[in-house]
Write a protein that holds these residues in place. Structure first.
Motif, PDB file in Angstrom:
ATOM      1  N   GLY A 147       0.783  -1.230   0.000  1.00 20.22           N
ATOM      2  CA  GLY A 147       0.000   0.000   0.000  1.00 20.22           C
ATOM      3  C   GLY A 147       0.813   1.277   0.000  1.00 20.22           C
ATOM      4  O   GLY A 147       0.265   2.364   0.153  1.00 20.22           O
ATOM      5  N   LYS A 188      -1.725   4.446   1.165  1.00 22.01           N
ATOM      6  CA  LYS A 188      -3.132   4.299   1.511  1.00 22.01           C
ATOM      7  C   LYS A 188      -3.276   4.292   3.029  1.00 22.01           C
ATOM      8  O   LYS A 188      -2.446   3.725   3.731  1.00 22.01           O
ATOM      9  CB  LYS A 188      -3.669   2.973   0.990  1.00 22.01           C
ATOM     10  N   GLN A 189      -4.358   4.883   3.477  1.00 19.61           N
ATOM     11  CA  GLN A 189      -4.728   4.844   4.891  1.00 19.61           C
ATOM     12  C   GLN A 189      -6.172   4.329   4.958  1.00 19.61           C
ATOM     13  O   GLN A 189      -7.110   5.108   5.141  1.00 19.61           O
ATOM     14  CB  GLN A 189      -4.613   6.234   5.517  1.00 19.61           C
ATOM     15  N   PRO A 190      -6.371   3.007   4.763  1.00 18.05           N
ATOM     16  CA  PRO A 190      -7.732   2.454   4.707  1.00 18.05           C
ATOM     17  C   PRO A 190      -8.628   2.789   5.904  1.00 18.05           C
ATOM     18  O   PRO A 190      -9.800   3.110   5.705  1.00 18.05           O
ATOM     19  CB  PRO A 190      -7.502   0.946   4.591  1.00 18.05           C
ATOM     20  N   PRO A 191      -8.116   2.764   7.144  1.00 23.16           N
ATOM     21  CA  PRO A 191      -9.023   3.076   8.262  1.00 23.16           C
ATOM     22  C   PRO A 191      -9.609   4.492   8.161  1.00 23.16           C
ATOM     23  O   PRO A 191     -10.739   4.728   8.530  1.00 23.16           O
ATOM     24  CB  PRO A 191      -8.143   2.950   9.502  1.00 23.16           C
ATOM     25  N   LYS A 249      -9.796   6.148   5.254  1.00 28.45           N
ATOM     26  CA  LYS A 249     -10.241   6.332   3.868  1.00 28.45           C
ATOM     27  C   LYS A 249      -9.542   7.535   3.240  1.00 28.45           C
ATOM     28  O   LYS A 249     -10.164   8.406   2.641  1.00 28.45           O
ATOM     29  CB  LYS A 249     -11.754   6.472   3.795  1.00 28.45           C
TER      30      LYS A 249
END
Length: 98
Positions: free
Chosen positions: A27, A43-46, A48
């Motif tokens: 990521g 990316k920082q999914p938590p 978004k």
């Protein structure tokens, strides 16, 4: 991220810049632009979000806008692709259109 990676890999084949390298792992996309510095995009999914570290403009956090289908930096309403186009065009001395 995969689309950006593909664009930057193709760009690396077209330009003549010593120490140019792009890699993507877990990521995190890292773009080394020789003496101009290194970009890190992750990316920082938590949250978004996408976080950018630029050797020119510094750190920024981008949120996705569904209506415009772009990543925006809320402090100045700039887009991720707009910033990369502008900064990389200067670094590579050619028009970049991500």
């Amino acid at each position: 991220m995969e689309k950006l990676l593909e664009y930057l890999e193709t760009l690396g084949e077209k330009i003549d810049l010593k120490d140019y390298d792009v890699e993507y792992s877990s990521g995190v996309l890292t773009l080394r632009c020789g003496p101009s510095g290194t970009y890190v995009i992750n990316k920082q999914p938590p949250n978004k979000q996408i976080w950018l570290s630029s050797p020119i403009s510094g750190p920024k956090r981008y949120d996705y806008d569904l209506k415009h289908q772009k990543w925006f930096y809320n402090r100045d309403n700039s887009t991720l692709d707009g910033l990369l186009n502008e900064e990389l065009s200067v670094i590579f001395n050619t028009k970049i259109d991500i």
